[in-house]
Design a protein around this motif. Structure first.
Motif, PDB file in Angstrom:
ATOM      1  N   GLY A 168     -12.002 -27.019  59.016  1.00 33.52           N
ATOM      2  CA  GLY A 168     -12.772 -26.550  57.865  1.00 33.52           C
ATOM      3  C   GLY A 168     -14.009 -27.421  57.664  1.00 33.52           C
ATOM      4  O   GLY A 168     -15.070 -26.933  57.253  1.00 33.52           O
ATOM      5  N   THR A 169     -13.877 -28.694  57.948  1.00 31.64           N
ATOM      6  CA  THR A 169     -14.997 -29.627  57.850  1.00 31.64           C
ATOM      7  C   THR A 169     -16.145 -29.147  58.740  1.00 31.64           C
ATOM      8  O   THR A 169     -17.306 -29.067  58.309  1.00 31.64           O
ATOM      9  CB  THR A 169     -14.537 -31.034  58.300  1.00 31.64           C
ATOM     10  OG1 THR A 169     -13.421 -31.414  57.505  1.00 31.64           O
ATOM     11  CG2 THR A 169     -15.646 -32.057  58.191  1.00 31.64           C
ATOM     12  N   SER A 218      -9.950 -23.330  56.491  1.00 32.06           N
ATOM     13  CA  SER A 218      -9.272 -24.408  57.224  1.00 32.06           C
ATOM     14  C   SER A 218      -7.924 -23.913  57.711  1.00 32.06           C
ATOM     15  O   SER A 218      -7.200 -23.221  56.983  1.00 32.06           O
ATOM     16  CB  SER A 218      -9.060 -25.619  56.316  1.00 32.06           C
ATOM     17  OG  SER A 218      -8.170 -26.538  56.940  1.00 32.06           O
ATOM     18  N   LYS A 253      -2.264 -26.144  55.635  1.00 33.45           N
ATOM     19  CA  LYS A 253      -2.739 -24.879  55.074  1.00 33.45           C
ATOM     20  C   LYS A 253      -1.728 -23.743  55.299  1.00 33.45           C
ATOM     21  O   LYS A 253      -0.798 -23.883  56.075  1.00 33.45           O
ATOM     22  CB  LYS A 253      -4.107 -24.526  55.686  1.00 33.45           C
ATOM     23  CG  LYS A 253      -5.183 -25.598  55.406  1.00 33.45           C
ATOM     24  CD  LYS A 253      -5.409 -25.831  53.923  1.00 33.45           C
ATOM     25  CE  LYS A 253      -6.576 -26.760  53.633  1.00 33.45           C
ATOM     26  NZ  LYS A 253      -6.299 -28.177  53.824  1.00 33.45           N
ATOM     27  N   GLN A 255      -8.859 -23.769  51.367  1.00 34.09           N
ATOM     28  CA  GLN A 255      -7.502 -23.523  50.861  1.00 34.09           C
ATOM     29  C   GLN A 255      -7.252 -22.051  50.575  1.00 34.09           C
ATOM     30  O   GLN A 255      -6.176 -21.692  50.123  1.00 34.09           O
ATOM     31  CB  GLN A 255      -7.283 -24.319  49.567  1.00 34.09           C
ATOM     32  CG  GLN A 255      -7.481 -25.813  49.743  1.00 34.09           C
ATOM     33  CD  GLN A 255      -7.240 -26.584  48.459  1.00 34.09           C
ATOM     34  OE1 GLN A 255      -6.903 -26.004  47.440  1.00 34.09           O
ATOM     35  NE2 GLN A 255      -7.419 -27.884  48.522  1.00 34.09           N
ATOM     36  N   ASP A 304     -16.432 -23.220  49.979  1.00 33.88           N
ATOM     37  CA  ASP A 304     -15.372 -24.024  50.584  1.00 33.88           C
ATOM     38  C   ASP A 304     -14.068 -23.295  50.269  1.00 33.88           C
ATOM     39  O   ASP A 304     -13.444 -23.511  49.227  1.00 33.88           O
ATOM     40  CB  ASP A 304     -15.368 -25.443  50.022  1.00 33.88           C
ATOM     41  CG  ASP A 304     -14.256 -26.292  50.628  1.00 33.88           C
ATOM     42  OD1 ASP A 304     -13.343 -25.704  51.233  1.00 33.88           O
ATOM     43  OD2 ASP A 304     -14.297 -27.525  50.475  1.00 33.88           O
ATOM     44  N   TYR A 321      -7.032 -35.155  44.715  1.00 34.48           N
ATOM     45  CA  TYR A 321      -8.277 -35.879  45.010  1.00 34.48           C
ATOM     46  C   TYR A 321      -8.606 -37.006  44.033  1.00 34.48           C
ATOM     47  O   TYR A 321      -8.515 -36.830  42.828  1.00 34.48           O
ATOM     48  CB  TYR A 321      -9.467 -34.930  44.982  1.00 34.48           C
ATOM     49  CG  TYR A 321      -9.313 -33.679  45.791  1.00 34.48           C
ATOM     50  CD1 TYR A 321      -9.066 -33.736  47.153  1.00 34.48           C
ATOM     51  CD2 TYR A 321      -9.430 -32.442  45.190  1.00 34.48           C
ATOM     52  CE1 TYR A 321      -8.940 -32.576  47.901  1.00 34.48           C
ATOM     53  CE2 TYR A 321      -9.303 -31.272  45.932  1.00 34.48           C
ATOM     54  CZ  TYR A 321      -9.056 -31.358  47.285  1.00 34.48           C
ATOM     55  OH  TYR A 321      -8.932 -30.208  48.004  1.00 34.48           O
TER      56      TYR A 321
HETATM   57  C1  PLP Z   1     -11.049 -28.125  49.592  1.00 32.14           C
HETATM   58  C2  PLP Z   1     -11.023 -28.579  51.018  1.00 32.14           C
HETATM   59  N1  PLP Z   1     -12.173 -28.636  51.697  1.00 32.14           N
HETATM   60  C3  PLP Z   1     -12.189 -29.019  52.979  1.00 32.14           C
HETATM   61  C4  PLP Z   1     -11.049 -29.389  53.649  1.00 32.14           C
HETATM   62  C5  PLP Z   1     -11.161 -29.841  55.055  1.00 32.14           C
HETATM   63  O1  PLP Z   1     -10.553 -28.973  55.963  1.00 32.14           O
HETATM   64  P1  PLP Z   1     -10.157 -29.530  57.401  1.00 32.14           P
HETATM   65  O2  PLP Z   1      -9.035 -30.504  57.195  1.00 32.14           O
HETATM   66  O3  PLP Z   1      -9.731 -28.316  58.162  1.00 32.14           O
HETATM   67  O4  PLP Z   1     -11.356 -30.161  57.969  1.00 32.14           O
HETATM   68  C6  PLP Z   1      -9.825 -29.354  52.959  1.00 32.14           C
HETATM   69  C7  PLP Z   1      -8.539 -29.736  53.532  1.00 32.14           C
HETATM   70  O5  PLP Z   1      -8.174 -30.212  54.472  1.00 32.14           O
HETATM   71  C8  PLP Z   1      -9.810 -28.943  51.620  1.00 32.14           C
HETATM   72  O6  PLP Z   1      -8.659 -28.894  50.938  1.00 32.14           O
END
Ligand code: PLP
Length: 383
Positions: free
Chosen positions: A58-59, A179, A184, A158, A155, A322
């Motif tokens: 997701g990043t 993601s 997930k 989730q 974003d 968070y």
């Molecule tokens: C709100 C949110 N944004 C971004 C991410 C990042 O996703 P990833 O771990 O697939 O890079 C996550 C969780 O991992 C998330 O909960």
């Protein structure tokens, strides 16, 4: 004590194991191959969006979005402080500036009025984070974006399978990020997807996705060889992971239906505790189709850590969420925040307790978790 009940657990069976083994044996495990293209087409059809690209996380989906939108140094992007680091690091990687905004106390989603107050002449984009798979107020965010000429990057890390106003999260703004991380609802360990309905943005994104080349056009027979045409990086996902994801996507409805039932068990079990004002249950506003990604309670700040300790001592993988980004070491040292500018965000962060939620959790385990929570508050009342 019963066995440890984890916070999350993937829903895998022989299906994923066989899909992975068969793919390995064919040797077709490179990135962005035929399996990836098939899964991208399935994603686009499943979520009713014109273009989908598989990415390693997701990043990466958010980084790809902001690169394709050509965010520049000096640009500002409004983003809730109550999010994972990736939403903000994607902005910083473009040399742009994250501007943190407040969240709503009940949904933990971006507060649109607060976001609107932070718009300046330098604001280029807004990044709503759909916390727990509950959609942000996208109608108002679209209006804000239209009024100020802002791009929207959702974003929806989730939010896979959840909807707002009949549309899937991640498909409403200019671009969206999913993601498929192991935590997930559907997962291939690490993985993600970039989504857009904008043809020009999709064209640029698929070039960036393939190291700055027009390989995707070459594979479609649109050019006779491929070459370097733009900035880029390696944003492709291994076909091995894409094949596992394909198997998981077939189970998305089954997975989310199981989560919905468990979520409702929690809601019922905690109703009497809420009536005693010991805690607040999570809120899904009317008309929102959640994917039941997270079950999170709010309790008094003074009791939160003790409750988590109490539950963990009883084998329950309860946890906080968070640390608000504006109050993080990086937010304070590098972005100039004091850490006390966003009171709702800070209060939510200090009062939140996430409880285990995954398809194989049983109703009896939900009862056990609720009983352990009740026991904690009974003890507090007597003390
Ligand atoms: C709100 C949110 N944004 C971004 C991410 C990042 O996703 P990833 O771990 O697939 O890079 C996550 C969780 O991992 C998330 O909960």
């Amino acid at each position: 004590m019963s066995d440890w009940i984890p916070l999350t657990k993937p829903y895998f069976s022989q299906d994923e194991a066989q899909a992975a083994a068969q793919t390995l044996l064919t040797g077709e495990i490179g990135g962005g191959g035929g399996i990836s293209r098939r899964v991208e087409q399935k994603l686009a059809a499943r979520f009713n969006v014109k273009h989908a690209l598989l990415v390693p996380s997701g990043t990466h989906a958010m980084e790809l979005s902001l690169m394709a939108l050509d965010l520049q140094p000096g640009d500002q992007v409004i983003v809730p402080s109550f999010t994972f680091t990736s939403t903000a690091t994607a902005i910083l990687r473009q040399g742009a500036q994250p501007v943190f905004c407040e969240i709503e106390a009940d949904t933990f989603n971006l507060d649109v009025e607060d976001a609107a107050a932070r718009v300046t002449a330098r604001t280029r984009a807004i990044m709503p984070v759909h916390y727990a798979g509950v959609g942000c107020r996208m109608d108002r965010i679209l209006e804000l974006a239209q009024n100020h000429g802002l791009k929207i990057v959702e974003d929806a890390a989730q939010g896979v399978g959840a909807k707002y106003g009949g549309k899937y999260l991640g498909t409403i703004g200019d671009a969206g990020a999913y993601s498929f991380h192991v935590t997930k609802n559907v997962t291939c360990g690490e993985g993600g997807a970039f989504l857009t309905n904008d043809d020009a943005l999709a064209l640029r994104a698929e070039i960036i996705h393939e190291k700055g080349t027009n390989r995707a056009q070459f594979l479609r027979g649109q050019v006779d060889k491929y070459t370097w045409v733009d900035v880029g990086s390696s944003f492709v996902l291994s076909d091995l992971l894409a094949r596992i994801l394909e198997t998981q996507l077939d189970k998305l409805d089954e997975i989310n239906a199981k989560r919905a039932v468990l979520y409702q068990h929690y809601q019922d079990a905690f109703a009497p505790l809420e009536a005693r004002e010991w805690l607040k249950r999570p809120v899904i506003p009317p008309g929102i189709a959640s994917n039941w990604h997270i079950y999170a309670l709010r309790v008094a700040v003074a009791r939160r850590d003790a409750l988590i300790d109490h539950l963990r001592a009883r084998g329950i993988g309860a946890t906080f969420h968070y640390v608000p980004l504006h109050s993080s070491p990086f937010g304070r040292a590098q972005l100039g925040y004091r850490g006390d500018e966003l009171p709702v965000t800070e209060m939510v962060s200090r009062s939140l307790v996430r409880l285990p939620l995954y398809p194989d959790l049983t109703a009896a385990q939900v009862e056990y978790i609720a009983a352990a929570t009740r026991e904690f508050f009974d003890g507090q009342v007597r003390a």
